[in-house]
Enzyme design. Sequence first.
Site, short mmCIF file in Angstrom:
data_model
loop_
_atom_site.label_atom_id
_atom_site.label_comp_id
_atom_site.label_asym_id
_atom_site.label_seq_id
_atom_site.Cartn_x
_atom_site.Cartn_y
_atom_site.Cartn_z
N ASN A 280 -46.04 21.37 6.97
CA ASN A 280 -46.38 21.09 5.57
C ASN A 280 -46.38 22.37 4.75
OD1 ASN A 280 -47.34 18.48 6.65
ND2 ASN A 280 -48.98 19.76 7.46
N HIS B 61 -39.63 26.85 9.42
CA HIS B 61 -39.31 25.66 8.63
C HIS B 61 -39.47 25.90 7.13
CE1 HIS B 61 -38.22 22.33 11.15
NE2 HIS B 61 -39.36 22.24 11.80
N GLU C 186 -42.81 26.51 13.11
CA GLU C 186 -43.33 25.91 11.86
C GLU C 186 -43.15 26.87 10.70
OE1 GLU C 186 -43.70 22.90 12.29
OE2 GLU C 186 -44.01 22.93 14.47
N1 B3K Z 1 -41.53 18.36 11.94
C1 B3K Z 1 -42.61 18.09 12.85
C2 B3K Z 1 -42.42 16.85 13.65
C3 B3K Z 1 -42.90 15.63 13.01
C4 B3K Z 1 -42.86 14.45 13.95
C5 B3K Z 1 -43.17 13.20 13.27
N2 B3K Z 1 -43.22 12.06 14.17
C6 B3K Z 1 -42.84 19.22 13.78
C7 B3K Z 1 -41.73 20.15 13.96
O1 B3K Z 1 -40.69 19.84 14.47
O2 B3K Z 1 -41.87 21.25 13.55
ZN ZN Z 2 -39.55 21.35 13.66
#
Ligand code: B3K
Ligand code: ZN
Length: 881
Positions: free
Chosen positions: A271, A307, A304
């Site tokens: 997030n 991302h 994370e």
């Molecule tokens: N993007 C999230 C994964 C979300 C899973 C939802 N069922 C974690 C990651 O890959 O960084």
């Molecule tokens: Zn991811």
Amino acid sequence: MRDAQPKTIFLKDYQVPDFLIEKTDLYFSLDEDKSVVTATLSLRRNPAATDQTAALVLHGQELVLLTVSIDGQALSDADYHCSSDSLTIQKVPDSFVLQCMTEIKPQENTSLEGLYKSNTMYCTQCEAEGFRKITYYLDRPDVMSVFTTTVEADKERYPVLLSNGNNVASGDKDNGRHWVKWDDPFKKPAYLFALVAGDLEYTEDHFTTQSGDDVTLRIFVEPKDLDKCAHAMSSLINSMRWDEDVYGREYDLSIFNIVAVDDFNMGAMENKSLNIFNTSCVLAKPETTTDAGFQRVEGVVAHEYFHNWSGNRVTCRDWFQLSLKEGFTVYRDAEFSADMGSRTVKRVEDVSLLRTVQFAEDGGPMAHPVRPESFMEISNFYTVTIYEKGAEVVRMIANLLGPEDFRKGTDLYFDRHDGQAVTCEDFVKAMEDAAGIDLTQFRRWYSQAGTPRVAVEGVYDAAAQSYSLTVEQHCPATPGQEQKQPFHIPMAMALLGQDGALPLHLDNTANAGLEMVVDITQARQTFVFNQVKEKPVPSLLRGFSAPVKLSFDYSRDDLLFLMSNDSDGFIRWDASQQLGVQVLNEMIAALQKGEEPTVDPRLITAYRSILQDESLDKAMVALMLKLPSEAYMTEISDDVDVHAIYNARTLARLTIAKQLEQELWQALRNNHCTEEYQPSALQIAQRSLKNTALAYLMLLDTQEALDAAVEQFDHANNMTDVLAAFNVILNSGFGMQKQRVLKLFYERWQHESLVVNQWFMAQAVCSVPGTLEHVKGLMSHPAFDLKNPNKVRALIGAFCGQNAVNFHQRDGAGYRFLADQIIALNSLNPQVASRLLGPLTKWKKYSEASRLLMKAELERIMAEPGLSSDVFEVVSKSLKA
Ligand code: B3K
Ligand code: ZN
């Protein structure tokens, strides 16, 4: 829960949204019995939509709509329609403000998706489609909006109120409640929304970006966990620096928060500026966390964080493009971890995972391309194919382009698409444009499922001094894809002579050096090397340059040669695995014929020289001393006889232990580390080798080995060593010590939930008979909780997924147990239930008796009323394929 059979959604049906949401303002009033969400959305018609008169259809699930208005005018019942998954308003202006007030019950939300409670705190998980459980919205990643969020709650219970972006205002109310307003200036899809409210404390540090901006870094945890944040914090700082150095990507806000929660469906979530983490992926200290745990924290924190660019600033157009952000980000975090620790070890670990779990997925009923063409439930597609194979595809692109052009490619991708929701095709196109190459055929990696088989034959012509490699590729059919076109497979290779690598003259060209990449693009192709002065041993697929199953008819002597001579660490390890596979297969065949199996003495000799090779990295020694895992042996076999694999492997291990006892004792004693614990590559390597030796020695059932294990269990200053000793004692025949360590371990760590998970897992994976009954008993242990995914994974997941010999006990009781748990979890937490299905979905691989019993359990699940779409999709596809 679904109303009807879940619908299949197709990539080919993608259409741009009819409406866009410019601004999203949210007000959360959190209360113990219910919470009220007021969403004020500035909407306008999407000029790119084909139907400019379309009704407004918002997603929404499990919501109670209290009021709805457009431009301040309350709507009457006749103006809108609510279904179980949508809110439809037939007539809306071209541009308007919609306000919805909805009621939700986070405290009753056990799916851990949307807004829910973990212990005493509120938190959210919105990816992929959880935001629709918070309010009515266009919950799709190509609808990007700026968000302001106000959170209001009781001040004493929830002193900390967090959301995305910057804290812009706060205040107290006169009823003991308070509020905080957050403003996130970056446009984002709803899946990146987050909210946290709780009684949390934080550790803080700072990072100065290359541009000189200060970023405040905070990790929020329950007060008792404050002493376990240092490693995550340093990992975060290292990640921020690495992304600047390697990709030129800076952080873009002045605050970055991480919150640790106990109840979380996966590892962590990216997030915007408010990452939410499973405690297992953020907390670490030497006394409670293993080396693997430390490495996981480092890897997940980096993942994370990365991302923020690969996922948030540039996001996915639709969920079929999931690998755009996940594959790329896994590639980025793998390279980061390789830079922080041992590159070869990281590569070997990743390839092992790919070859066991991902190849198995490719060969099973849920096989899908890196960019799937359809799904029923997107949660089922957070898979090793999307993540790990997706990362291999990006790795191949990076290798094809070379470091400079790849960096040009990523720069172009980020610049061109900043603030957009894009596709895998956009990524490939940026790479092509930046490097001026043609990736037309390469694109098949995104569209075709399955693991390509590459069969290579080598012929040496002594008279002509030429060596020709004939390569044939084919890819087996996968569900919905009968025929495959040839892939573009970059195969890194070398030709090894007795004194080292030989110069490569492909097709009489000039010397291309000692290593090159040949591009396999056809179903059958021959590469001729000239001026080859001696018959070489080919070193193929160096560094695992493509995610394929390569076969070459190596003699055992060739494999021994590669094991000790190749300059590529991956190939050395791989040769040791191939040798192990040959030896084990021979033993399995003997067992199945009722003959006495024997271990090829060449394996023992090879292991002896590995143990004595001072030049080898100790972590590599440990890896090379491990026989191919049961999971790998299963993956590469048909008509799998679990018990024969287990028995052959156990016997081979025992023989190795007997014959190398002296050398193993030496490895154990020489690698005892007296320095203060560090999760450094060097120390991790030492512990890994020492504990590998200990595990072998304990097979000998000697008092001396038991003493060493008990000493380590009682006195080690770190969880890696304690747990290694604990595991070997549990798997031994020393009953009294077993009872003692089981009791002591629990008593000592009962207040550390993450350590208790390790305690559950060690028991769940124990290979002794009777483990199933023991695991069933542990489900009533006060520390077990079916609602906590970490506990479920540690006990049920580990037993069914990592304890083949007990899960596959011949009467089928293991299968029945798993089906019972899936049925129970189906209504509590569909995502966890569906993930747990994995071991049963592979039923077709096993020998007939097991196969039928497994299938019967899938049929029993299928007959359950009220199956979630998650479980329905996996079970129905498993039975159909
Ligand atoms: N993007 C999230 C994964 C979300 C899973 C939802 N069922 C974690 C990651 O890959 O960084
Ligand atoms: Zn991811």
